[in-house]
Design a protein around this motif. Structure first.
Motif, PDB file in Angstrom:
ATOM      1  N   GLU A  83       0.824  -1.425   0.021  1.00  0.00           N
ATOM      2  CA  GLU A  83      -0.041  -0.031   0.032  1.00  0.00           C
ATOM      3  C   GLU A  83       0.989   1.085  -0.003  1.00  0.00           C
ATOM      4  N   ASN A  84       1.957   1.240   0.696  1.00  0.00           N
ATOM      5  CA  ASN A  84       2.817   2.497   0.905  1.00  0.00           C
ATOM      6  C   ASN A  84       3.506   2.704  -0.394  1.00  0.00           C
ATOM      7  N   ASP A  85       3.953   1.709  -1.044  1.00  0.00           N
ATOM      8  CA  ASP A  85       4.537   1.669  -2.418  1.00  0.00           C
ATOM      9  C   ASP A  85       4.008   2.259  -3.507  1.00  0.00           C
ATOM     10  N   ILE A  86       2.456   2.074  -3.416  1.00  0.00           N
ATOM     11  CA  ILE A  86       1.470   2.921  -4.664  1.00  0.00           C
ATOM     12  C   ILE A  86       1.496   4.411  -4.383  1.00  0.00           C
ATOM     13  N   ASN A  87       2.237   5.180  -5.421  1.00  0.00           N
ATOM     14  CA  ASN A  87       2.199   6.302  -5.123  1.00  0.00           C
ATOM     15  C   ASN A  87       2.364   6.980  -6.743  1.00  0.00           C
ATOM     16  N   PRO A  88       1.130   7.112  -7.211  1.00  0.00           N
ATOM     17  CA  PRO A  88       1.293   7.528  -8.546  1.00  0.00           C
ATOM     18  C   PRO A  88       1.656   9.219  -9.042  1.00  0.00           C
ATOM     19  N   PHE A  89       2.152   9.174 -10.238  1.00  0.00           N
ATOM     20  CA  PHE A  89       2.452  10.490 -10.641  1.00  0.00           C
ATOM     21  C   PHE A  89       1.077  11.215 -10.767  1.00  0.00           C
ATOM     22  N   SER A  90       1.155  12.375 -10.755  1.00  0.00           N
ATOM     23  CA  SER A  90       0.284  13.497 -11.320  1.00  0.00           C
ATOM     24  C   SER A  90       0.463  13.433 -12.644  1.00  0.00           C
ATOM     25  N   ASN A  91      -0.859  14.121 -13.325  1.00  0.00           N
ATOM     26  CA  ASN A  91      -0.694  14.351 -14.972  1.00  0.00           C
ATOM     27  C   ASN A  91       0.458  15.318 -15.404  1.00  0.00           C
ATOM     28  N   GLN A  92       0.548  16.220 -14.690  1.00  0.00           N
ATOM     29  CA  GLN A  92       1.652  16.991 -15.024  1.00  0.00           C
ATOM     30  C   GLN A  92       2.908  16.404 -14.765  1.00  0.00           C
ATOM     31  N   GLU A  93       3.336  15.741 -13.627  1.00  0.00           N
ATOM     32  CA  GLU A  93       4.289  15.130 -13.525  1.00  0.00           C
ATOM     33  C   GLU A  93       4.773  13.987 -14.634  1.00  0.00           C
ATOM     34  N   ARG A  94       3.671  13.243 -14.908  1.00  0.00           N
ATOM     35  CA  ARG A  94       3.905  12.200 -15.974  1.00  0.00           C
ATOM     36  C   ARG A  94       4.313  12.823 -17.241  1.00  0.00           C
ATOM     37  N   ASP A  95       3.406  14.188 -17.549  1.00  0.00           N
ATOM     38  CA  ASP A  95       3.799  14.767 -18.811  1.00  0.00           C
ATOM     39  C   ASP A  95       5.301  15.516 -19.309  1.00  0.00           C
ATOM     40  N   ARG A  96       5.581  16.041 -17.860  1.00  0.00           N
ATOM     41  CA  ARG A  96       7.060  16.438 -17.815  1.00  0.00           C
ATOM     42  C   ARG A  96       8.013  15.357 -17.995  1.00  0.00           C
ATOM     43  N   ILE A  97       7.976  14.356 -17.456  1.00  0.00           N
ATOM     44  CA  ILE A  97       8.882  13.170 -17.307  1.00  0.00           C
ATOM     45  C   ILE A  97       9.039  12.788 -18.542  1.00  0.00           C
ATOM     46  N   ILE A  98       7.729  12.441 -19.583  1.00  0.00           N
ATOM     47  CA  ILE A  98       7.768  11.974 -20.931  1.00  0.00           C
ATOM     48  C   ILE A  98       8.564  12.738 -21.817  1.00  0.00           C
ATOM     49  N   GLU A  99       8.294  14.221 -21.721  1.00  0.00           N
ATOM     50  CA  GLU A  99       8.918  15.178 -22.358  1.00  0.00           C
ATOM     51  C   GLU A  99      10.474  15.448 -22.286  1.00  0.00           C
ATOM     52  N   PHE A 150      12.428  13.039 -21.351  1.00  0.00           N
ATOM     53  CA  PHE A 150      13.176  11.892 -21.904  1.00  0.00           C
ATOM     54  C   PHE A 150      13.118  12.082 -23.594  1.00  0.00           C
ATOM     55  N   LYS A 151      11.998  12.716 -24.006  1.00  0.00           N
ATOM     56  CA  LYS A 151      11.983  12.801 -25.637  1.00  0.00           C
ATOM     57  C   LYS A 151      12.902  13.866 -26.005  1.00  0.00           C
ATOM     58  N   THR A 152      13.211  14.921 -25.262  1.00  0.00           N
ATOM     59  CA  THR A 152      13.952  16.010 -25.780  1.00  0.00           C
ATOM     60  C   THR A 152      15.499  15.845 -25.216  1.00  0.00           C
ATOM     61  N   ASP A 153      15.984  14.871 -24.321  1.00  0.00           N
ATOM     62  CA  ASP A 153      17.265  14.784 -23.943  1.00  0.00           C
ATOM     63  C   ASP A 153      17.845  16.039 -23.163  1.00  0.00           C
ATOM     64  N   CYS A 154      16.917  16.841 -22.456  1.00  0.00           N
ATOM     65  CA  CYS A 154      17.007  17.920 -22.244  1.00  0.00           C
ATOM     66  C   CYS A 154      17.912  17.977 -20.862  1.00  0.00           C
ATOM     67  N   SER A 184      16.789   9.658 -24.602  1.00  0.00           N
ATOM     68  CA  SER A 184      15.637   9.747 -25.692  1.00  0.00           C
ATOM     69  C   SER A 184      15.519   8.209 -26.188  1.00  0.00           C
ATOM     70  N   GLN A 185      16.841   7.583 -25.993  1.00  0.00           N
ATOM     71  CA  GLN A 185      16.635   6.127 -26.421  1.00  0.00           C
ATOM     72  C   GLN A 185      15.592   5.345 -25.520  1.00  0.00           C
ATOM     73  N   TYR A 186      15.140   5.827 -24.348  1.00  0.00           N
ATOM     74  CA  TYR A 186      14.356   5.122 -23.482  1.00  0.00           C
ATOM     75  C   TYR A 186      12.815   5.994 -23.713  1.00  0.00           C
ATOM     76  N   TYR A 187      12.696   7.135 -24.496  1.00  0.00           N
ATOM     77  CA  TYR A 187      11.512   7.691 -24.540  1.00  0.00           C
ATOM     78  C   TYR A 187      10.150   6.943 -25.029  1.00  0.00           C
ATOM     79  N   PHE A 188      10.425   6.094 -26.078  1.00  0.00           N
ATOM     80  CA  PHE A 188       9.537   5.157 -26.445  1.00  0.00           C
ATOM     81  C   PHE A 188       8.964   4.345 -25.262  1.00  0.00           C
ATOM     82  N   ALA A 189       9.730   3.557 -24.722  1.00  0.00           N
ATOM     83  CA  ALA A 189       9.553   2.704 -23.543  1.00  0.00           C
ATOM     84  C   ALA A 189       8.826   3.620 -22.394  1.00  0.00           C
TER      85      ALA A 189
END
Length: 379
Positions: free
Chosen positions: A188-204, A206-210, A219-224
């Motif tokens: 139970e304590n290990d279930i700690n989902p990301f917010s939608n904003q955090e999710r989108d920032r993480i994806i971006e 990885f995509k941009t290599d910033c 970016s080699q892991y962006y698709f995954a």
């Protein structure tokens, strides 16, 4: 067997069907190689790991015996214990040799050999005194590790009694004692989902290599990563997905690829089912068509090899740190997907459970929210 050697001082390897050990030059000034006189069998592999562990310990305290006789004699003597006085390590070797034909390669590597190495470290080996074994486990391992160790020891003892390998041995430590201590809160304590904003920032990111130190590193892991957030699959399912598993309108999770202490293992079935179909919506379809095609696996690194989870973790930690997002395991991508599906109200818990390959009970227990997050209807 191919040993996955994580030590910098010693190495185990198989030559002509026999297990050998090498003590590296940088550890002693001279490279030492010697056959252990053990055939490459399951029980002998566990025994070899015990020998390696003893050598590593002596190297760390400058008490190394260059002849290696000290370590070989001590460990091999363990397996020569009379049956009526059989000790823990000897019983475990016999037990996992029997279980080998029933266990998957992953279970064998992550349970059989891991516990063999753990049990070989214990000074208390006499099965007639379980409390002493338990106490030593408590002194050296986490509570969860102690619980799992005791469950395994009890299973081995029950098997030994049934096969009449041992007698007059009783494991008196009930599993309920651990349940009271653990309080079943770990999952139970290990279930700690990301917010939608955090999710989108993480994806971006990885995509941009910033935040990458070199182009293509992240970016080699962006698709995954993006796929993970869109499907909520398990880690092994993500790593094991191949292009042949993707059809018009759906994809099939049917294998698990994972890294164990004896190397990479691929299993042609899932954790709780043989396979699972996952519908492809437009969002997922757009992602899949943008992925460059490789020979077999969908997610490959920048040199075309299947991605390594350990390398992905390294990049994951850096991205979250640079984004100043609280660290959470990549597995939280799965929890985020499940949580977001439930929030939409378009799918029932049973339907979400079917999508991600878990049970409705798990969804109800862990993902529907605590009472303070539930709106009470007016009656």
């Amino acid at each position: 067997m191919v040993f996955q050697n994580i030590s910098t001082n010693t190495k185990l390897y198989v030559r002509k069907g026999n297990i050998n050990i090498e003590v590296k030059k940088k550890a002693t000034g001279d490279r030492i190689r010697r056959s252990l006189g053990l055939e490459d069998t399951l029980s002998n592999q566990a025994l070899a790991l015990s020998i390696q562990n003893l050598i590593e310990k002596d190297l760390s305290i400058n008490a190394f015996d260059a002849s290696l006789d000290k370590y070989i004699d001590k460990c091999i003597k363990v397996t020569e214990t009379p049956d009526d006085l059989i000790n823990l390590t000897s019983l475990w070797h016999k037990y996992i040799e029997f279980k080998r034909k029933y266990w998957s390669p992953t279970t064998y590597a992550n349970s059989g050999l891991v516990f063999a190495k753990r049990f070989s470290k214990l000074k208390n080996q006499d099965l007639r005194f379980p409390q002493k074994i338990q106490q030593e486990l408590f002194e050296n391992f986490s509570l969860d590790a102690v619980k799992r160790s005791c469950i395994q020891i009890k299973a081995a003892i029950n098997w030994g009694l049934q096969e009449r390998i041992i007698s007059n041995v009783k494991w008196t430590i009930p599993n309920k004692a651990f349940e009271q201590l653990l309080k079943r809160q770990k999952e139970e304590n290990d279930i700690n989902p990301f917010s939608n904003q955090e999710r989108d920032r993480i994806i971006e990111a990885f995509k941009t290599d910033c935040f990458a130190r070199e182009k293509g590193r992240h970016s080699q892991y962006y698709f995954a990563i993006h796929f993970w957030f869109l499907t909520g699959c398990r880690t092994g399912e993500l790593l094991g997905l191949q292009w042949q598993d993707i059809k018009a309108g759906y994809l099939t999770f049917c294998r698990v690829r994972s890294q164990t202490n004896v190397g990479e293992v691929t299993k042609n079935s899932l954790k709780q089912q043989h396979s699972r179909k996952f519908p492809i919506n437009q969002q997922l379809s757009n992602l899949l068509v943008s992925i460059p095609k490789s020979k077999d696996y969908v997610f490959v690194n920048k040199v075309g090899k299947p991605i390594s989870f350990s390398s992905l973790i390294t990049c994951w930690k850096r991205v979250l740190s640079c984004l100043q997002i609280e660290y959470k395991r990549p597995y939280q991508c799965r929890h985020t997907f499940i949580t977001d599906c439930l929030k939409t109200g378009k799918l029932s818990p049973s339907e979400v459970a079917k999508l991600v390959g878990t049970s409705p009970a798990m969804i109800y227990k862990h993902y529907l929210g605590a009472p303070e997050n539930i709106d009470v209807p007016e009656l």
